[in-house]
Design an enzyme around this catalytic site. Structure first.
Site, PDB file in Angstrom:
ATOM      1  CG  HIS A   1     -23.181   3.651  20.062  1.00 15.90           C
ATOM      2  ND1 HIS A   1     -23.133   3.694  21.430  1.00 15.90           N
ATOM      3  CD2 HIS A   1     -23.785   2.476  19.750  1.00 15.90           C
ATOM      4  CE1 HIS A   1     -23.695   2.610  21.922  1.00 15.90           C
ATOM      5  NE2 HIS A   1     -24.088   1.849  20.915  1.00 15.90           N
TER       6      HIS A   1
ATOM      7  N   GLY B   1     -41.529  -6.622  -9.996  1.00 18.05           N
ATOM      8  CA  GLY B   1     -42.677  -7.407  -9.571  1.00 18.05           C
ATOM      9  C   GLY B   1     -43.857  -7.239 -10.498  1.00 18.05           C
TER      10      GLY B   1
ATOM     11  N   GLY C   1     -41.935  -6.218 -20.271  1.00 16.52           N
ATOM     12  CA  GLY C   1     -42.933  -7.177 -19.821  1.00 16.52           C
ATOM     13  C   GLY C   1     -44.332  -6.673 -20.113  1.00 16.52           C
TER      14      GLY C   1
ATOM     15  CD  GLU D   1     -24.590  -4.830  22.130  1.00 15.80           C
ATOM     16  OE1 GLU D   1     -23.413  -4.475  22.350  1.00 15.80           O
ATOM     17  OE2 GLU D   1     -25.566  -4.097  22.321  1.00 15.80           O
TER      18      GLU D   1
ATOM     19  CB  THR E   1     -25.086 -14.280  -5.980  1.00 11.71           C
ATOM     20  OG1 THR E   1     -23.799 -14.875  -5.793  1.00 11.71           O
ATOM     21  CG2 THR E   1     -25.925 -14.497  -4.731  1.00 11.71           C
TER      22      THR E   1
ATOM     23  NE  ARG F   1     -23.875 -12.727  -0.607  1.00 11.99           N
ATOM     24  CZ  ARG F   1     -23.685 -12.567   0.702  1.00 11.99           C
ATOM     25  NH1 ARG F   1     -23.732 -13.619   1.502  1.00 11.99           N
ATOM     26  NH2 ARG F   1     -23.465 -11.384   1.222  1.00 11.99           N
TER      27      ARG F   1
ATOM     28  CG  ASP G   1     -27.678  -0.879 -19.602  1.00 15.43           C
ATOM     29  OD1 ASP G   1     -26.916  -1.568 -18.884  1.00 15.43           O
ATOM     30  OD2 ASP G   1     -27.622   0.358 -19.688  1.00 15.43           O
TER      31      ASP G   1
ATOM     32  N   GLY H   1     -19.486 -16.038  -7.055  1.00 10.03           N
ATOM     33  CA  GLY H   1     -20.065 -16.564  -8.286  1.00 10.03           C
ATOM     34  C   GLY H   1     -21.326 -15.808  -8.660  1.00 10.03           C
TER      35      GLY H   1
END
Length: 550
Positions: free
Chosen positions: A213, A427, A463, A204, A292, A288, A458, A290
Site C-alpha cells: 500500500h 468521437g 472532420g 492482491e 496496436t 504489444r 503532426d 507491433g
C-alpha cells in the site's frame, strides 16, 4: 449480508517469520458499490492533469512526491525471485492447506473456511495475472499442485482478501493469495468491467510481486479510515495506483461506471503501479510491440482495451513499441485526450438510459443477494449525468483552456511513463485532442473539435464540425489535412509570438510576419525572411479571419 467492519491486521506468531515476511495486506475493506452523488463532485486541484507535474508542492496539505518518492512508497522492498525468468502460480484443489500453514506454533488462520477457487475465479485470476505479465520481463506459468510461487484459494478469514509479500527464505506461504469466499462476501464474485472482485485480484497480485500500500494503513479505531487521516502523500489514490485504499475522487478524478451509476473500480494496474513494478522487474519489451489499436477496432489482444465492450474504461496503457492508436470513434460523448506519457485522459461512452441502468442494477442485486442498488428514474439519471458532465467540462476547461467538453469521465485513462502512443481518433461530440513529442495523426471526427499536435510533424484532421487547430510549438512540418475556411480556425496564440498578417506577400524582414501562400501558413519570427513556422494546409485557402493570433 457481509460484515462491513474493517478487521485489524493479524500478525504471525513466530517473530522470525513476521520480520522476514509480514502479512502484506491486512484485511482489505469491502468493495461495496458507492452511488455517485454521495460524495463531492470535484476536489480542487492544481491546473493540469497530473499531480506528478507539481512535485515539491502540496495538495490538500499533503506533499506531492516526485516519481522516486512514489516508487519508494509503493515498493515494499521485497521481490519475487523468478528463476530463469519464470514465476509460477497454481490453484489448490485440496480440501485443506499443507506445510507451514498447519504448524500450530505459527498461528495461520487462513484454513478457516478454506476452499478452492471456482472455475470462474480461476478464469478471472488468470486474466488478472496476464495484466501483470504484460508489464514485466518475467513470465507467469501455471502449474498444478501446491508448490507454485503464487497459490490462490478462498477462506473465511479475510473480510475481502489478503496476500503475502514475496521473500527470500522459501516459505511456502510467501506470495500466496487468500480471498474471502464469495459465499460470505459477494463482491469477490463481482467480475466484469469495473467489478470489485476483479480489482481485488489485481490488487492482491501486486502484493505477491512486492508492491505495498502507498502508506501505513494500520487501522486505528480512534481515527476514521480516510484519505485525510492516512494518506502520506498527495498522489495516494486509486487514480494513480490500484494499491491505494483511497478513491480517485480524493485527488480530483470523477470516474463513473454509467452502466450502474456507481463509482468505478480500477480495471488494470495503474500509472504508478506500472512505474514501480517495472523498476523492480524490468519492462516487458515484447508487449504489444507491433502496431496496436486501443479502444474501438482494437487489436490489443485483451478485452479490457476494447471499448466497444468496455464502455467506461478505468485503466492505464503500457505499450512496448510500434505505431499505436487510441481510437475513440465509437463514443458519442465528448472526449479529452492527451497522448503524452504519464498523462491522464477523460474518455468514455455517453450515459446509459434508465432501463439499461436498472437492468444492470438488478443483476448486481441478484449477485449480492440483497439490494445494493435502488431503481433509477430517467429524470434522476439525467440530472445526475448533467451535474457530473458539467463538473467535468469545467475541470477540462481549467486544464486545457477548451470549454464545452462535456465528458462523462474525468481522468480515467492514463498512459504509462515510457509509453508512446502516436495517433488518436475522437468521437462524434466535441473533443479536445492533444498529441505528444512524436509525429502524431490526430482525427477529431464529429463535433466541434480542438486539436493540438505539440512537438513533431503532426497531421491534423478536424472532420465534421467547426474545428480549431491549435499550435503551441513554433516548428515546420505540421499538416492540417481538411481545412474549411470560414468554418474552421487556426489558433496561434499559444505560441506567444506577436504576429502581423501580410496575406500572400513575401516576408519583408520585419519580425513576426504571418503569411499564407502556396498552401502553406508561414511565420517569420525573427525577421530573417525565412519561415520559422510552416504549416501545410490542405483544403481551403487561409484568410486573415481564419487565424487567431496575438
Amino acid at each position: 449480508m457481509p460484515d462491513k467492519s474493517l478487521m485489524t491486521a493479524r500478525s504471525l506468531s513466530a517473530e522470525s517469520l513476521l520480520s522476514a515476511n509480514p502479512l502484506a495486506d491486512a484485511f482489505e475493506t469491502l468493495g461495496t458499490p458507492v452511488e455517485i452523488g454521495l460524495t463531492s463532485l470535484t476536489v480542487t486541484s492544481p491546473v493540469g492533469f497530473n499531480l506528478d507535474d507539481y512535485a515539491g508542492l502540496s495538495f490538500r496539505n499533503k506533499p506531492i512526491l516526485g516519481l522516486d518518492g512514489v516508487k519508494a512508497h509503493i515498493d515494499s522492498g521485497t521481490t519475487l525471485a523468478a528463476p530463469n525468468g519464470v514465476i509460477t502460480y497454481s490453484f489448490t484443489d485440496l480440501s485443506h492447506l499443507t506445510g507451514l500453514y498447519n504448524n500450530p506454533t505459527v498461528g495461520f488462520t487462513s484454513a478457516y473456511g478454506f476452499s478452492p477457487f471456482s472455475a470462474q475465479q480461476r478464469v478471472e485470476a488468470r486474466a488478472s495475472i496476464q495484466l501483470w505479465d504484460d508489464l514485466v520481463s518475467a513470465k507467469f506459468v501455471e502449474k498444478n499442485g501446491t508448490g507454485a510461487d503464487i497459490q490462490f484459494a478462498n477462506s473465511w478469514d479475510p473480510a475481502q482478501a489478503y496476500a503475502y509479500y514475496p521473500g527470500q527464505q522459501g516459505y511456502k506461504f510467501q506470495s500466496d493469495v487468500f480471498v474471502a469466499d464469495p459465499s460470505i462476501n459477494w463482491t469477490n464474485a463481482w467480475f466484469g468491467f469495473g467489478g470489485y472482485g476483479k480489482t481485488t485480484l489485481v490488487h492482491e497480485l501486486g502484493h505477491t510481486l512486492g508492491l505495498s500500500h502507498p502508506g501505513n494503513y494500520n487501522y486505528d479505531p480512534n481515527l476514521d479510515l480516510t484519505y485525510a487521516n492516512y494518506a502520506e502523500y498527495a498522489q495516494d489514490s486509486t487514480q494513480y495506483t490500484i494499491m491505494s485504499y483511497w478513491d480517485a475522487v480524493e485527488t480530483g478524478a470523477n470516474i463513473i461506471d454509467w452502466n450502474t451509476v456507481f463509482y468505478g473500480n480500477a480495471q488494470t494496474p495503474l500509472l504508478h503501479d506500472i512505474l514501480t513494478i517495472q523498476s523492480k522487474y524490468g519492462a516487458d519489451a515484447a508487449t504489444r510491440a507491433g502496431n496496436t489499436t486501443y479502444g474501438f477496432n482494437s487489436n490489443a489482444g485483451n478485452v479490457v482495451y476494447d471499448f466497444s465492450k468496455n464502455a467506461y474504461p478505468y485503466l492505464s496503457i503500457y505499450d512496448a513499441g510500434g505505431i499505436d492508436t487510441l481510437d475513440l470513434s465509437g463514443f458519442n460523448a465528448s472526449q479529452q485526450i492527451d497522448l503524452h506519457a504519464g498523462s491522464f485522459s477523460s474518455v468514455g461512452q455517453a450515459v446509459q438510459n434508465a432501463a439499461t441502468v436498472n437492468a444492470n442494477r438488478a443483476d448486481l442485486n441478484a449477485l449480492a443477494g440483497y439490494t445494493v442498488a435502488g431503481t433509477a428514474t430517467q429524470t434522476g439519471l439525467d440530472n445526475t449525468a448533467n451535474r457530473f458532465m458539467t463538473a467535468n467540462a469545467d475541470n477540462i476547461a481549467g486544464d486545457t483552456g477548451v470549454s464545452g467538453v462535456r465528458a462523462t469521465e474525468y481522468m480515467n485513462l492514463s498512459i504509462a511513463y515510457g509509453t508512446t502512443i502516436e495517433n488518436a481518433i475522437g468521437g462524434s461530440a466535441r473533443d479536445v485532442i492533444w498529441g505528444n513529442q512524436v509525429a502524431n495523426v490526430l482525427k477529431g471526427m464529429g463535433g466541434d473539435d480542438v486539436l493540438d499536435g505539440f512537438e513533431g510533424k503532426d497531421t491534423l484532421y478536424g472532420g465534421a464540425g467547426a474545428d480549431v487547430f491549435q499550435f503551441h510549438i513554433v516548428e515546420k512540418g505540421d499538416t492540417i489535412a481538411d481545412f474549411l475556411s470560414g468554418t474552421d480556425r487556426i489558433d496561434l496564440r499559444d505560441t506567444g509570438i506577436d504576429l502581423t498578417w501580410i496575406g500572400g506577400a513575401a516576408f519583408s524582414g520585419a519580425a513576426g510576419e504571418l503569411r499564407f501562400a502556396g498552401g502553406h501558413l508561414m511565420a517569420d519570427v525573427n525577421g530573417d525572411k525565412l519561415a520559422d513556422l510552416d504549416v501545410t494546409v490542405i483544403g481551403s485557402a487561409v484568410v486573415q479571419g481564419d487565424v487567431l493570433f496575438l
